[in-house]
Design an enzyme around this catalytic site. Structure first.
Site, PDB file in Angstrom:
ATOM      1  N   LYS A 175     -54.130 103.400 109.291  1.00 28.40           N
ATOM      2  CA  LYS A 175     -52.524 103.043 108.800  1.00 28.40           C
ATOM      3  C   LYS A 175     -51.838 102.067 110.203  1.00 28.40           C
ATOM      4  O   LYS A 175     -51.003 101.199 109.601  1.00 28.40           O
ATOM      5  CB  LYS A 175     -51.970 104.234 108.695  1.00 28.40           C
ATOM      6  CG  LYS A 175     -51.985 105.226 109.929  1.00 28.40           C
ATOM      7  CD  LYS A 175     -51.091 106.258 109.475  1.00 28.40           C
ATOM      8  CE  LYS A 175     -50.839 107.606 110.612  1.00 28.40           C
ATOM      9  NZ  LYS A 175     -50.796 108.778 110.463  1.00 28.40           N
ATOM     10  N   ARG A 179     -44.634 119.546 110.584  1.00 29.30           N
ATOM     11  CA  ARG A 179     -44.278 118.514 109.605  1.00 29.30           C
ATOM     12  C   ARG A 179     -44.954 118.964 108.056  1.00 29.30           C
ATOM     13  O   ARG A 179     -44.339 119.950 107.621  1.00 29.30           O
ATOM     14  CB  ARG A 179     -45.329 117.246 110.199  1.00 29.30           C
ATOM     15  CG  ARG A 179     -44.521 115.839 109.627  1.00 29.30           C
ATOM     16  CD  ARG A 179     -45.376 114.624 110.088  1.00 29.30           C
ATOM     17  NE  ARG A 179     -46.644 114.370 109.629  1.00 29.30           N
ATOM     18  CZ  ARG A 179     -47.309 113.630 109.730  1.00 29.30           C
ATOM     19  NH1 ARG A 179     -46.856 112.791 110.706  1.00 29.30           N
ATOM     20  NH2 ARG A 179     -48.597 113.359 109.231  1.00 29.30           N
TER      21      ARG A 179
HETATM   22  C1  LIG Z   1     -51.710 109.266 110.985  1.00 27.72           C
HETATM   23  C2  LIG Z   1     -52.376 110.612 110.625  1.00 27.72           C
HETATM   24  C3  LIG Z   1     -53.767 110.826 110.880  1.00 27.72           C
HETATM   25  C4  LIG Z   1     -54.412 109.939 112.076  1.00 27.72           C
HETATM   26  O1  LIG Z   1     -53.684 110.346 113.242  1.00 27.72           O
HETATM   27  P1  LIG Z   1     -54.328 109.856 114.691  1.00 27.72           P
HETATM   28  O2  LIG Z   1     -53.718 110.408 115.689  1.00 27.72           O
HETATM   29  O3  LIG Z   1     -54.210 108.240 114.611  1.00 27.72           O
HETATM   30  O4  LIG Z   1     -55.868 110.030 114.701  1.00 27.72           O
HETATM   31  C5  LIG Z   1     -54.311 112.084 110.289  1.00 27.72           C
HETATM   32  N1  LIG Z   1     -53.760 112.742 109.466  1.00 27.72           N
HETATM   33  C6  LIG Z   1     -52.412 112.473 109.266  1.00 27.72           C
HETATM   34  C7  LIG Z   1     -51.788 113.254 108.006  1.00 27.72           C
HETATM   35  C8  LIG Z   1     -51.811 111.480 109.674  1.00 27.72           C
HETATM   36  O5  LIG Z   1     -50.539 111.027 109.112  1.00 27.72           O
END
Ligand SMILES: *Cc1c(COP(=O)(O)O)cnc(C)c1O
Length: 354
Positions: A37, A130
């Site tokens: 992302k 969250r």
């Molecule tokens: C962004 C996200 C991740 C990845 O997080 P990183 O810190 O970039 O490894 C994993 N799970 C969810 C639900 C996320 O929103």
């Protein structure tokens, strides 16, 4: 003519990070979901993640996952689906993270229409506040999900260190393990995925303290920046500089370091403050707050001082540098997760992969 500003990406470094970390995870029977992302759905990044060994590709946005159609791994949507996007989710996503029965009900109905079985991960909130259902509600949700014919509960998961800053531990991930055991026993099924979080879970893994039932991690930042995110430590054996930003100088002049005249508000309605360093050589660079929050940038030439920015201009003090800068020269910046996220989202910033 090379176009600026641009984010320059060393794909081979990212691929090495992916290989290294997926191996580490494999050693603990953990599959990796490569989270793309931060690059706004760039197929180049998704590709090296798959080549480097991730078992799944994940992204928060359907629009991005759609771009990955040609890559032959399951696609995971890691943000909870919007009710307004159910059709697209069933069309383009193999597994989605969920926490709302009314949304899962819509997914079930749409999957039936499209003659599909949609896989879901039920998210459990273990304190980060969250997404996720509370542990006390697991059986209530399971009772409702279990009869849905076009939904398959592929597993459960947790997300930590995102909102509340809660660090993954043997205790909280142990709770996820317990919940998975409870579900498997009570509902007589096998969960294929027990997803123990994101890049912030790597520290626990490297300390060999991961509960054994955790068999999946969703990694983004660690793959790109070679960093775990519970404590922000660089991971040994990884590259930390796979991306950089290049910006062009459009003005270079000697000027006062303190503005001259009566002072009002700046472009963002704030009263600015200044350090008076006398007459200095100042550079204006062609990038601004519309592209990136300048406070997240770190200039590689350590003798340069970032003074501030307006919508489209970044101001640097270049007086102390050993290098003599000219108009048209390029200045390089180190990036972090926040600045990369913003820059890849700006249509004005080019992305170059090599
Ligand atoms: C962004 C996200 C991740 C990845 O997080 P990183 O810190 O970039 O490894 C994993 N799970 C969810 C639900 C996320 O929103």
């Amino acid at each position: 003519m090379t176009e600026y500003p641009r984010v320059v990406v060393d794909l081979s470094k990212i691929k090495e990070n992916v290989k290294f970390l997926t191996k580490k995870c494999e050693g603990n029977q953990i599959d990796v979901v490569g989270i793309a992302k931060v690059f706004s759905g760039s197929i180049e990044i998704a590709k090296v993640m798959v080549e480097g060994g991730v078992k799944y590709l994940g992204d928060s946005r359907v629009e991005n996952l759609k771009q990955f159609k040609s890559l032959d791994v399951p696609k995971m949507m890691i943000r909870l689906p919007m009710k307004s996007q159910i059709k697209e989710v069933i069309e383009h996503v193999d597994i989605s993270l969920n926490s709302e029965i009314s949304t899962i009900t819509l997914l079930n109905e749409e999957a039936k229409k499209q003659n599909k079985v949609h896989k879901i991960i039920l998210m459990i909130d273990l304190g980060d506040l969250r997404e996720g259902i509370l542990p006390k509600d697991v059986e209530n949700y399971m009772d409702q999900i279990n009869p849905m014919k076009n939904i398959k509960l592929e597993g459960i998961g947790v997300n930590l260190t995102c909102y509340g800053g809660i660090i993954p531990s043997f205790e909280n991930l142990g709770q996820l393990e317990k919940i998975s055991n409870l579900i498997e026993k009570k509902y007589n099924l096998k969960l294929n995925i027990v997803s123990g979080g994101n890049s912030s879970s790597l520290d626990l893994l490297l300390k060999n303290n991961m509960p054994s039932k955790i068999n999946n991690l969703r990694l983004g930042e660690a793959l790109i920046f070679g960093r775990e995110t519970a404590y922000g430590k660089n991971l040994e054996g990884c590259s930390y500089d796979s991306v950089k930003l290049e910006v062009e100088i459009i003005e270079l002049k000697e000027k006062h370091s303190h503005p001259v005249g009566e002072m009002g508000l700046n472009a963002f309605g704030k009263t600015p403050t200044f350090i008076d360093r006398g007459i200095r050589i100042r550079a204006i660079l062609a990038i601004g707050e519309q592209d990136v929050d300048h406070s997240n940038l770190k200039v590689i030439d350590e003798k340069l001082i970032i003074l501030g920015a307006s919508s489209d201009h970044l101001l640097l003090d270049v007086t102390d540098s050993e290098k003599k800068y000219n108009v048209g020269d390029i200045v390089e910046f180190e990036l972090d997760y926040g600045s990369l996220l913003q820059l890849t989202t700006s249509p004005y910033v080019k992305k170059v992969f090599y």
